[in-house]
Design a protein around this motif. Structure first.
Motif, short mmCIF file in Angstrom:
data_model
loop_
_atom_site.label_atom_id
_atom_site.label_comp_id
_atom_site.label_asym_id
_atom_site.label_seq_id
_atom_site.Cartn_x
_atom_site.Cartn_y
_atom_site.Cartn_z
N THR A 89 1.10 -0.99 7.20
CA THR A 89 2.23 -0.56 6.36
C THR A 89 2.36 -1.40 5.09
O THR A 89 1.89 -2.53 5.02
CB THR A 89 3.53 -0.60 7.20
OG1 THR A 89 3.67 -1.90 7.79
CG2 THR A 89 3.50 0.45 8.30
N PHE A 147 4.51 -3.16 1.63
CA PHE A 147 5.63 -4.11 1.52
C PHE A 147 6.94 -3.41 1.17
O PHE A 147 8.01 -3.96 1.41
CB PHE A 147 5.31 -5.18 0.44
CG PHE A 147 5.58 -4.70 -0.97
CD1 PHE A 147 6.86 -4.80 -1.52
CD2 PHE A 147 4.58 -4.12 -1.74
CE1 PHE A 147 7.13 -4.33 -2.80
CE2 PHE A 147 4.84 -3.65 -3.01
CZ PHE A 147 6.11 -3.75 -3.55
N LYS A 204 0.38 -3.54 11.90
CA LYS A 204 -0.07 -4.58 10.98
C LYS A 204 0.77 -4.37 9.71
O LYS A 204 0.43 -3.58 8.85
CB LYS A 204 -1.57 -4.38 10.67
CG LYS A 204 -2.32 -5.64 10.25
CD LYS A 204 -1.76 -6.34 9.03
CE LYS A 204 -2.08 -5.66 7.73
NZ LYS A 204 -1.35 -6.23 6.58
N GLU A 234 1.82 -8.39 4.64
CA GLU A 234 1.93 -9.85 4.76
C GLU A 234 2.95 -10.41 3.78
O GLU A 234 3.27 -11.59 3.82
CB GLU A 234 0.55 -10.52 4.56
CG GLU A 234 -0.13 -10.28 3.21
CD GLU A 234 -0.94 -8.98 3.14
OE1 GLU A 234 -0.43 -7.93 3.59
OE2 GLU A 234 -2.05 -9.01 2.59
N GLY A 268 0.28 2.89 1.75
CA GLY A 268 0.06 1.83 0.77
C GLY A 268 -0.55 2.42 -0.48
O GLY A 268 -0.33 3.60 -0.80
N SER A 269 -1.33 1.63 -1.19
CA SER A 269 -1.88 2.10 -2.46
C SER A 269 -3.09 3.01 -2.22
O SER A 269 -3.76 2.93 -1.18
CB SER A 269 -2.27 0.90 -3.32
OG SER A 269 -3.21 0.12 -2.61
N GLY A 274 -0.86 7.42 0.02
CA GLY A 274 -1.18 6.52 -1.08
C GLY A 274 -0.13 6.49 -2.18
O GLY A 274 1.06 6.76 -1.95
N CYS A 327 7.60 4.72 -3.59
CA CYS A 327 6.57 5.73 -3.84
C CYS A 327 7.19 7.04 -4.29
O CYS A 327 6.51 7.92 -4.77
CB CYS A 327 5.73 5.95 -2.59
SG CYS A 327 6.66 6.75 -1.29
N GLU A 365 -0.11 3.95 -11.65
CA GLU A 365 1.17 3.69 -11.00
C GLU A 365 1.63 2.29 -11.44
O GLU A 365 0.90 1.32 -11.23
CB GLU A 365 0.99 3.74 -9.48
CG GLU A 365 2.27 3.56 -8.71
CD GLU A 365 2.06 3.61 -7.19
OE1 GLU A 365 1.06 3.04 -6.71
OE2 GLU A 365 2.90 4.21 -6.51
P1 NAD Z 1 -1.27 -2.15 -0.51
O1 NAD Z 1 -2.23 -1.00 -0.51
O2 NAD Z 1 -1.60 -3.34 -1.33
O3 NAD Z 1 -1.07 -2.70 0.99
C1 NAD Z 1 -0.76 -1.84 2.05
C2 NAD Z 1 -1.30 -2.43 3.34
O4 NAD Z 1 -2.73 -2.51 3.24
C3 NAD Z 1 -0.81 -3.82 3.64
O5 NAD Z 1 -0.53 -3.93 5.02
C4 NAD Z 1 -1.97 -4.72 3.23
O6 NAD Z 1 -2.05 -5.90 4.00
C5 NAD Z 1 -3.17 -3.85 3.49
N1 NAD Z 1 -4.29 -4.14 2.56
C6 NAD Z 1 -4.18 -4.58 1.28
N2 NAD Z 1 -5.40 -4.73 0.74
C7 NAD Z 1 -6.29 -4.37 1.69
C8 NAD Z 1 -7.73 -4.31 1.72
N3 NAD Z 1 -8.46 -4.63 0.67
N4 NAD Z 1 -8.31 -3.89 2.85
C9 NAD Z 1 -7.57 -3.54 3.92
N5 NAD Z 1 -6.22 -3.59 3.95
C10 NAD Z 1 -5.58 -3.98 2.84
O7 NAD Z 1 0.16 -1.54 -0.90
P2 NAD Z 1 1.51 -2.32 -1.17
O8 NAD Z 1 1.42 -3.04 -2.47
O9 NAD Z 1 1.94 -3.06 0.03
O10 NAD Z 1 2.52 -1.07 -1.32
C11 NAD Z 1 2.72 -0.37 -2.51
C12 NAD Z 1 1.91 0.90 -2.54
O11 NAD Z 1 2.23 1.73 -1.42
C13 NAD Z 1 2.19 1.76 -3.76
O12 NAD Z 1 0.99 2.28 -4.24
C14 NAD Z 1 3.09 2.87 -3.22
O13 NAD Z 1 3.06 4.06 -3.97
C15 NAD Z 1 2.50 3.06 -1.87
N6 NAD Z 1 3.42 3.71 -0.98
C16 NAD Z 1 3.17 5.00 -0.63
C17 NAD Z 1 4.05 5.68 0.19
C18 NAD Z 1 3.78 7.10 0.59
O14 NAD Z 1 4.37 7.56 1.55
N7 NAD Z 1 2.89 7.81 -0.10
C19 NAD Z 1 5.19 5.03 0.67
C20 NAD Z 1 5.41 3.70 0.31
C21 NAD Z 1 4.51 3.05 -0.51
#
Ligand code: NAD
Length: 499
Positions: free
Chosen positions: A147, A149, A173, A176, A225-226, A248, A281, A384
């Motif tokens: 998930t 942040f 997970k 962090e 996440g992203s 994403g 998001c 974004e």
């Molecule tokens: P992120 O992609 O950096 O991190 C998300 C998760 O992936 C975290 O648990 C992180 O530890 C893990 N992670 C990070 N880098 C990784 C890697 N290289 N390999 C494997 N795992 C990795 O995202 P964030 O900064 O925590 O959250 C913001 C993003 O989430 C924005 O892009 C936002 O649009 C998106 N988001 C999307 C939704 C949706 O429903 N579409 C909802 C909330 C947030």
């Protein structure tokens, strides 16, 4: 310095990898805790506990499982203030917004209390002579979720509530950057009566994620996440034979038609663009007024509202509109994109770059920004930003406005503000975006509908929560049964058909 833990088999367990991530208080810029970053061995330990506990949980009748969720809802309500405070302290969002984060997750838990109804299956009496046929929805086994942040309470609950209601074990997970609330949720689930090992929290980074992706026992992975990470997790998880759903990034457009109520549209944009410092998001990051006159009227209404925004720490009470962004790196990224907008020729109508808050100079605050005359090639339009920055792209016609949203690579949410039912209906039907608002700027579906974008905002087939969650966290088994009273016919060699 507080050392956070994992939550394994009902116990807080210290990390053993020797690697940690700093957890900041974004309002002050101070490191307030360190989160352990799990090794593959620590993930494997969690999987072993989950695998041992899951069969008995799946065999517990669904009503009893639902009662654990009922009790969990009570505990969430009693601990709401504590959870919101812990969430604000690590994320930076205001207290009411943090309580909303918990509340939107709680609503998914409430929906999942209806699991017995969702898991009933299907039955056909006398599908053939003396033959009954029934389909069961069975738990997958050990499932996992990764998930982001920005919603450290809601998004874990989107995943673990249906997974657990369906009889699975779930390994979370979390991000962090703000892992405390997920740990608190796991404790509360256990207090509500969940057996040990059914909900565990493994803190970590890529190493833990890769261990989850590659572990044979884990049957399904949910990710939010992203987009680049979503794409990576989807590819690797699917090629390892798992069921995967990944959500994403986003670039949500709001179209403002000339007949829209401009005060309402401006108010909506303020909340949707700057709430939670734009770290949502479903935030609106692009305003698309149709016609120059509409654009001029909109900007005129927006500027004083943006200039009046109150930015500050959550400790300042409910008076603050939004808080800091999550880390110094996030702030630098946002400021870099703002600079690119200026360099690439957009008009910076409200410039928050020199924003500073007395006593919080080291906090990760970003003042509000408004761009006008943004064009589709600019980085601030394509990427974004995930910060308090609203870009205005002027469209000369409704078709041009719709085309912008259609052509953008992301398709999470969108909105149209208008008084024209035809335009709204046409927009809702044609737009290639998963969640659409009509005079509603942030159209986040409620728990009993499903949440999900289109295009590069999603990888996978099923949405979050609502009926889709029960499909994602179960698999169907269909039984054809005959209870012969004696052999009446000999062997059959052609495929049986209904004549
Ligand atoms: P992120 O992609 O950096 O991190 C998300 C998760 O992936 C975290 O648990 C992180 O530890 C893990 N992670 C990070 N880098 C990784 C890697 N290289 N390999 C494997 N795992 C990795 O995202 P964030 O900064 O925590 O959250 C913001 C993003 O989430 C924005 O892009 C936002 O649009 C998106 N988001 C999307 C939704 C949706 O429903 N579409 C909802 C909330 C947030």
């Amino acid at each position: 310095m507080q050392e956070l833990t994992h939550y394994l088999n009902g116990t807080h367990v210290k990390g053993t990898s020797g690697r940690f991530a700093d957890v900041y208080n974004p309002a002050t810029g101070e490191v307030q805790a360190k989160a352990p970053l799990a090794s593959a061995d620590e993930v494997a330990q969690a999987v072993a506990y989950a695998e041992a506990a899951q069969p008995a949980w799946a065999a517990t009748n669904p009503q009893r499982r639902a009662r654990v969720l009922m009790k969990f809802v009570d505990l969430l309500n009693s601990d709401m203030d504590k959870l919101a405070e812990a969430l604000s302290r690590e994320h930076g969002k205001t207290l009411p917004d943090a309580a909303g984060d918990v509340q939107r997750g709680l609503e998914v838990v409430e929906y999942c209390i209806g699991a017995p109804q969702m898991l009933k299956g299907e039955f056909t009496d006398s599908a053939g002579p003396g033959i009954d046929m029934y389909s069961m929805k069975q738990a997958l086994g050990v499932t996992a979720g990764i998930t982001p942040f920005n919603f450290p309470a809601m998004i874990p609950m989107w995943m673990f509530a249906p997974a657990i209601a369906c009889g699975n074990a779930f390994i979370l997970k979390p991000s962090e950057r703000d892992p405390s609330v997920p740990l608190m949720l796991a404790e509360l689930m256990e207090e509500a009566g969940l057996p040990k090992g059914i909900l565990q929290v493994v803190n970590g980074d890529k190493e833990a994620v890769d261990a989850i992706l590659d572990h044979d026992v884990i049957q399904s992975i949910g990710f939010v996440g992203s987009t680049p990470i979503a794409e990576y997790i989807y590819g690797r998880g699917c090629s390892n034979g798992k069921r995967v759903q990944c959500f994403g990034g986003a670039k949500n457009h709001m179209i403002i038609m000339p007949d829209a109520d401009m005060d309402q549209a401006a108010d909506a944009l303020i909340g949707a663009g700057y709430g939670a410092a734009g770290e949502r998001c479903m935030a609106i990051s692009v305003a698309v007024p149709v016609g120059d006159e509409t654009a001029d009227r909109l900007i005129e209404k927006l500027v004083p509202r943006i200039e009046a925004l109150k930015v500050g720490p959550y400790t300042s009470g409910n008076d603050v509109d939004y808080g800091p962004v999550v880390t110094a790196a996030a702030k630098q990224n946002i400021l870099g994109l703002i600079q690119s907008g200026v360099d690439q020729g957009a008009t910076l109508v409200v410039d928050g770059r020199d924003f500073s808050l007395q006593g919080y100079e080291d906090g990760f605050f970003v003042g509000p920004h408004l761009f006008d005359n943004v064009t589709p090639e600019m980085d601030i339009y394509r990427k974004e930003i995930f910060g308090p920055v609203l870009s205005t792209v002027r469209a000369q016609s409704y078709e041009e406005a719709v085309g912008l949203a259609m052509d953008h690579e992301y398709g999470n949410g969108t909105a149209i503000f208008t008084r024209d039912g035809d335009a709204a209906r046409d927009f809702a039907n044609r737009i290639n975006v998963g969640m659409v608002g009509i005079n509603v700027p942030i159209p986040v579906p409620l728990a009993y509908h499903t949440f999900g974008g289109w295009k590069k905002s999603v990888f996978g087939d099923l949405n979050q929560h609502g009926p889709d969650a029960f499909k994602f966290y179960t698999r169907t088994k269909t039984v054809t049964a005959r209870w012969p009273s004696g052999i009446k016919e000999g062997g059959e060699f052609s495929i049986p058909v209904m004549e």
